[in-house]
Enzyme design. Structure first.
Site, short mmCIF file in Angstrom:
data_model
loop_
_atom_site.label_atom_id
_atom_site.label_comp_id
_atom_site.label_asym_id
_atom_site.label_seq_id
_atom_site.Cartn_x
_atom_site.Cartn_y
_atom_site.Cartn_z
N ARG A 16 37.52 29.09 8.18
CA ARG A 16 36.92 30.41 8.32
C ARG A 16 37.46 31.46 7.35
NH1 ARG A 16 37.75 31.04 14.55
NH2 ARG A 16 39.19 29.33 14.15
N GLY A 79 45.35 16.63 15.55
CA GLY A 79 45.74 17.48 16.69
C GLY A 79 47.18 17.94 16.58
N TYR A 101 54.06 28.32 14.25
CA TYR A 101 52.79 28.08 13.54
C TYR A 101 52.75 28.88 12.24
CZ TYR A 101 51.75 25.92 17.91
OH TYR A 101 51.83 25.08 18.99
N LYS A 350 59.90 52.26 -21.23
CA LYS A 350 60.23 50.84 -21.05
C LYS A 350 61.59 50.60 -21.65
CE LYS A 350 60.08 47.71 -23.74
NZ LYS A 350 59.89 46.75 -24.85
N ASN A 385 58.48 50.80 -31.71
CA ASN A 385 59.55 49.82 -31.46
C ASN A 385 59.19 48.42 -31.93
OD1 ASN A 385 57.56 49.68 -29.48
ND2 ASN A 385 58.98 48.80 -27.98
C1 UD1 Z 1 46.20 25.90 20.03
C2 UD1 Z 1 46.64 25.49 21.44
C3 UD1 Z 1 46.11 26.50 22.45
C4 UD1 Z 1 46.64 27.88 22.10
C5 UD1 Z 1 46.28 28.23 20.65
C6 UD1 Z 1 47.00 29.49 20.25
C7 UD1 Z 1 46.72 23.04 21.37
C8 UD1 Z 1 46.02 21.79 21.77
N1 UD1 Z 1 46.09 24.18 21.69
O1 UD1 Z 1 44.77 25.85 20.02
O2 UD1 Z 1 46.54 26.14 23.75
O3 UD1 Z 1 46.11 28.83 22.99
O4 UD1 Z 1 46.71 27.19 19.75
O5 UD1 Z 1 46.56 29.92 19.00
O6 UD1 Z 1 47.79 22.99 20.83
N2 UD1 Z 1 47.50 22.09 13.25
C9 UD1 Z 1 48.06 21.12 12.47
N3 UD1 Z 1 47.63 19.84 12.58
C10 UD1 Z 1 46.64 19.47 13.44
C11 UD1 Z 1 46.07 20.48 14.23
C12 UD1 Z 1 46.51 21.78 14.14
O7 UD1 Z 1 48.96 21.40 11.68
O8 UD1 Z 1 46.30 18.28 13.47
C13 UD1 Z 1 47.97 23.47 13.15
C14 UD1 Z 1 46.86 24.39 12.66
O9 UD1 Z 1 46.90 24.53 11.26
C15 UD1 Z 1 47.21 25.69 13.35
C16 UD1 Z 1 47.92 25.25 14.64
O10 UD1 Z 1 48.33 23.93 14.42
O11 UD1 Z 1 48.15 26.44 12.62
C17 UD1 Z 1 47.05 25.37 15.87
O12 UD1 Z 1 45.92 24.53 15.71
P1 UD1 Z 1 44.48 25.01 16.12
O13 UD1 Z 1 43.50 23.95 15.77
O14 UD1 Z 1 44.23 26.37 15.61
O15 UD1 Z 1 44.64 25.02 17.69
P2 UD1 Z 1 43.85 25.93 18.70
O16 UD1 Z 1 42.58 25.24 19.03
O17 UD1 Z 1 43.79 27.32 18.23
#
Ligand code: UD1
Ligand code: MG
Length: 455
Positions: A16, A79, A101, A350, A385
């Site tokens: 996004r 995930g 994060y 400068k 200069n």
């Molecule tokens: C996650 C939480 C949710 C919380 C929210 C807060 C989980 C399952 N859910 O949801 O409970 O309310 O954050 O913002 O954890 N990322 C990785 N690798 C992955 C997936 C994600 O590095 O495979 C990183 C993303 O870049 C991001 C963070 O983890 O920085 C959170 O991932 P995102 O997909 O945004 O989770 P949410 O659905 O927002």
């Protein structure tokens, strides 16, 4: 306190953001989002930071480089639990693990410390927050005794669970042994087909481990950046806090909504800063400093009682006490102004050392130069200069006077107490206590007739 391993999840693409740049490299207050998180992580004693990268891993790693201890790649984003799993080989035994994060930049060191200090090693800590609009977040489910029993993601929640306004921030702390034992128990049987880190809560409960919730001081601390609108909102929230701290420490701001600090700002008291000023890198201001509108100050030190008028730019420079600068002055790197100096409108300097009380008031370029005390440089003076290949130095001695529109062809010296006639092109050193004049002699032609129109 126990050693702490801090895992920072930063693998997401950030679709996004509509950008080729990985989301965590977008900037807030002049620094990548991920750098803010690492700065907060660095406040923890005896900590090791492990950053999980994915989209644009090489770019993230080369930009952040030695600000993190370890980078580990998550080849596919399966995930949040899978991301943490990728970091596990770098987690130490008998450590406390904190999960942060890369796209949640404003997490406060105090909140992290609070979490690490109040959660005992037989507990798990979870940072939660209550939001007016909890849409999109994982909901905190509590039992009859008000203990946390689970986190349910938006897409998996029942209509009743969707009513809950306390949400998961994602930030958690637990012992490394527990993490290593529990992580393999997480599966991906849910609405998104992802390995959810949040499933740790239900696992902890099943193991009779208390999940202790902690709240941040402000909700901005746990807000994530998903698009550029949110980025701009967090930027303003952060700047508002910077402005607040500055005002509390004795500086007046014409408008705290139009103030930008992108780095460290160290100030005395009774300063006034007008609208739209930007401070970058490490900037030091003395006391009783007045800064007009639209000024940019980068990596510089400004003395006491200095007056900086509108639209002045100062970079990698040092300004002595009671100097007066601008409007529209530009101090480029290596400018060193002594006390009571004046650099006026449309003057560019400068690598220039300017002695006490010396003035360059209008429309000049002074580069690779050393000016003594009490020097007056007239309007339109240029230090030449550069010969197209090399740079040379101009020296102007104490109490000398350079007439308007003079060019000083370096290397050259204007000696102490000498006077350069206006419009001179000075190519040889001048003599002390004398006038140097190097311009075509004026002739007045008598009886000369002005041209008249033909036909
Ligand atoms: C996650 C939480 C949710 C919380 C929210 C807060 C989980 C399952 N859910 O949801 O409970 O309310 O954050 O913002 O954890 N990322 C990785 N690798 C992955 C997936 C994600 O590095 O495979 C990183 C993303 O870049 C991001 C963070 O983890 O920085 C959170 O991932 P995102 O997909 O945004 O989770 P949410 O659905 O927002
Ligand atoms: Mg998210």
């Amino acid at each position: 306190m126990k050693k702490t391993d801090i895992i920072i999840l930063a693998a997401g693409k950030g679709t996004r953001m509509q950008s080729r740049l990985p989301k965590v490299l977008h900037k807030l207050a002049g620094q990548p989002l991920l750098s803010h998180v690492l700065t907060a992580a660095k406040t923890v004693n005896n900590a090791k930071s492990v950053v999980v990268t994915g989209f644009g891993a090489d770019q993230v790693e080369s930009t952040i480089a030695n600000a993190a201890d370890v980078f580990v790649a998550q080849p596919e984003q399966l995930g949040t639990a899978h991301a943490v799993q990728c970091a596990l080989p770098h987690i130490r035994e008998n450590a406390k693990v904190l999960i942060l994060y890369g796209d949640v930049p404003l997490i406060a060191p105090e909140t992290i410390a609070n979490m690490l200090e109040t959660v005992t090693s037989d507990q798990m800590g979870l940072l939660t927050v209550t939001l007016d609009d909890p849409t999109g977040y994982g909901r905190i489910i509590r039992d009859a005794d008000n203990n946390i029993s689970a986190i349910v993601e938006q897409k998996d929640a029942s209509p009743e669970q969707l009513q809950v306004s306390e949400v998961n921030t994602g930030v958690m702390a637990l012992d490394s042994e527990q993490l290593m034992r529990w992580l393999p128990q997480i599966d991906n049987k849910n609405a998104q087909g992802e390995y959810y880190l949040t499933d740790l809560i239900a696992i902890a409960r099943a193991a009779s481990v208390t999940v202790k919730s902690i709240q941040p001081k402000s909700p901005e601390e746990v807000e994530g950046v998903n698009n550029r609108v949110q980025l701009s909102q967090l930027e303003r929230a952060h700047q508002r806090e910077n402005a607040q701290k500055l005002m509390e420490s004795g500086t007046s701001l014409a408008d705290p909504e139009r103030f930008d600090q992108r780095g460290d700002l160290n100030v005395g008291t009774d300063n006034f800063i007008d609208v739209n000023c930007i401070f970058e890198g490490t900037v030091k201001l003395g006391s009783n400093v007045t800064i007009g509108p639209n000024c940019q100050i980068i990596n510089s030190a400004i003395g006491d009682g200095v007056e900086i008028k509108a639209n002045t730019i100062i970079e990698d420079s040092v300004v002595g006490d009671n100097a007066v600068l601008g409007p529209f002055a530009r101090l480029r790197p290596g400018t060193e102004l002594a006390d009571n100096t004046k650099i006026g409108n449309f003057v560019e300097t400068k690598k220039a050392k300017v002695g006490k009380g010396s003035k360059i008031n209008h429309l000049s370029y002074v580069g690779d130069a050393e000016l003594g005390e009490g020097v007056n440089v007239g309007a339109g003076t240029i230090t030449c200069n550069y010969d197209g290949a090399n740079k040379f130095k101009t020296i102007i001695g104490n109490n000398s006077f350079v007439g308007s529109n003079s060019t000083l062809v370096a290397p050259v010296k204007v000696s102490d107490n000498s006077f350069v006639g206006a419009g001179s092109t000075i190519t040889k050193d001048t003599e002390e206590n004398s006038l140097a004049i190097a311009r075509a002699k004026q002739r007045n032609i008598e009886g000369w007739k002005r041209p008249t129109k033909k036909g």
